[in-house]
Design a protein around this motif. Structure first.
Motif: not given
Length: 410
Positions: A284-290, A294-299
């Motif tokens: 979670l702490a590494t995700l880009p700005p919303l 963000a969901v694609e980045a998390l996956v």
């Protein structure tokens, strides 16, 4: 009347679906068709491009007679439970004679033999499956490889094709339910299930159509590949801000839940296993700005050889929809669907519904207030969450299950 059952998502309904529908009616000599259709969330753990009532309307415009909702407890499951839930719904209708599904092979013979061989999960097959899972393979790949080893005449590459995999599990489900429904299959035409490019003038996969819509931002771009009535419904939903819906629309509600739950709490949700809860919290702490990505980045951050995109999407969906392990236990799912929720029907479907209400093994419901079921409560919650993806949802959208009657067509 002779009735064929179809298991569908229609995301969106396109010319390939129309071909499958027409061929299913022909080869089954059916006079009517019942579609069991996924609701707002689909088998790959994704939200539907358009909502369940719009897609039910597309199906009825194509010629279907009754559209039933596959509960979200089953619609976003791996092939085994997706198939079992859908087949249990068709079997529970009491009026379905045949099930006709699409497959890459178009040959039901070897699928029937494979289903018969592993229906009861003999210990030699389970041992092979454990070996393949221990090697770090995702469950679908491990299953296909184990079955190919168990039945040397069956090719692993054929088993691994998505529609062949689903077809195999439809046949297994029919056997486990001891259903009288006769299975048939039709070969997919011109476009593979997850083919992202378009190689034909009139038929493209739903995946390719969604990609085209995302790239162009215009529903009319899909005109060559969709029946006119289905396209008109999609254009209407698009104009109303109820389409196109994808994971980016749920970025904030999902991240709100992920941030607010501890790792121990995340571990209580269905599909969260083997320490994935800790991996989620660290990511979670590494995700880009919303901004929709963000969901694609998390996956992408969570993916491993074992955890495929589809597996992770299903996991995140369970957290978003608040589906815990006990709610989706094997014991719960093995009971099959506890009700038949009617999303829409035609004039001929009205007569079919009357017959269903006499013959069905479970309640047939047209109003959600008439049935009290934990799975139905999950469907109602799913509608509320899905409405959060609209451009401008109102309170009636969030509670639409209580207000919306089944779609009716002449």
């Amino acid at each position: 009347m002779r009735t064929v059952g179809l298991i569908v998502e229609y995301n969106p309904l396109h010319n390939g679906h129309l071909y499958h529908f027409q061929q299913s009616m022909k080869v089954s000599s059916a006079e009517a068709a019942i579609c069991v259709m996924s609701g707002h969330f689909l088998q790959r753990g994704e939200p539907a491009l358009a909502g369940k009532w719009a897609r039910a309307e597309m199906a009825l415009a194509m010629g279907a007679d009754v559209v039933l909702e596959l509960p979200v407890a089953f619609s976003s499951q791996p092939a085994e439970w997706f198939a079992y839930g859908a087949v249990s719904a068709l079997d529970a209708c009491g009026v379905v004679d045949t099930l006709c599904f699409g497959s890459e092979s178009g040959d039901i013979g070897w699928l029937e033999r494979a289903a018969a061989a592993v229906c009861d999960e003999p210990e030699p097959f389970r041992r092979l499956l454990r070996e393949e899972l221990a090697a770090g393979r995702p469950y679908p790949a491990a299953y296909s490889r184990a079955l190919a080893r168990f039945m040397p005449g069956v090719q692993e590459a054929e088993l691994a094709k998505p529609n062949n995999t689903l077809g195999l599990h439809y046949l297994i489900a029919l056997r486990r339910l001891r259903s009288r429904i006769r299975p048939l299959t039709i070969a997919r035409a011109k476009a593979a299930y997850n083919q992202t490019d378009i190689s034909d003038a009139s038929i493209a996969s739903a995946t390719a159509i969604r990609k085209l819509l995302a790239e162009t931002g215009r529903p009319e771009a899909a005109a060559p590949y969709m029946p006119l009535a289905a396209l008109a419904i999609l254009e209407r939903e698009w104009a109303a801000g109820r389409a196109p819906i994808d994971w980016s629309r749920f970025e904030r509600p999902l991240l709100h839940r992920l941030a607010g739950l501890s790792a121990a709490q995340l571990a209580e949700y269905a599909e969260v296993a083997e320490g994935l809860e800790h991996r989620i919290k660290r990511s979670l702490a590494t995700l880009p700005p919303l901004s929709g990505g963000a969901v694609e980045a998390l996956v992408e951050r969570l993916k491993t050889k074992r955890y495929t995109r589809t597996k992770l999407q299903r996991t995140l969906l369970r957290i978003l929809l608040n589906h815990t392990k006990p709610e989706l236990s094997r014991e719960v799912l093995s009971r099959g669907v506890p009700y038949l929720r009617v999303l829409g029907f035609s004039e001929r479907g009205r007569a079919l519904l009357r017959a269903m209400k006499k013959a069905a093994k479970v309640p047939v419901i047209e109003k959600v207030t008439t049935e009290d079921s934990p799975l139905l409560a999950m469907d109602i919650r799913a509608t509320s969450v899905y409405a959060l993806g609209y451009d401008a949802p109102d309170s009636r959208d969030l509670l639409r299950d209580y207000y919306e009657p089944p779609v009716r067509t002449p």
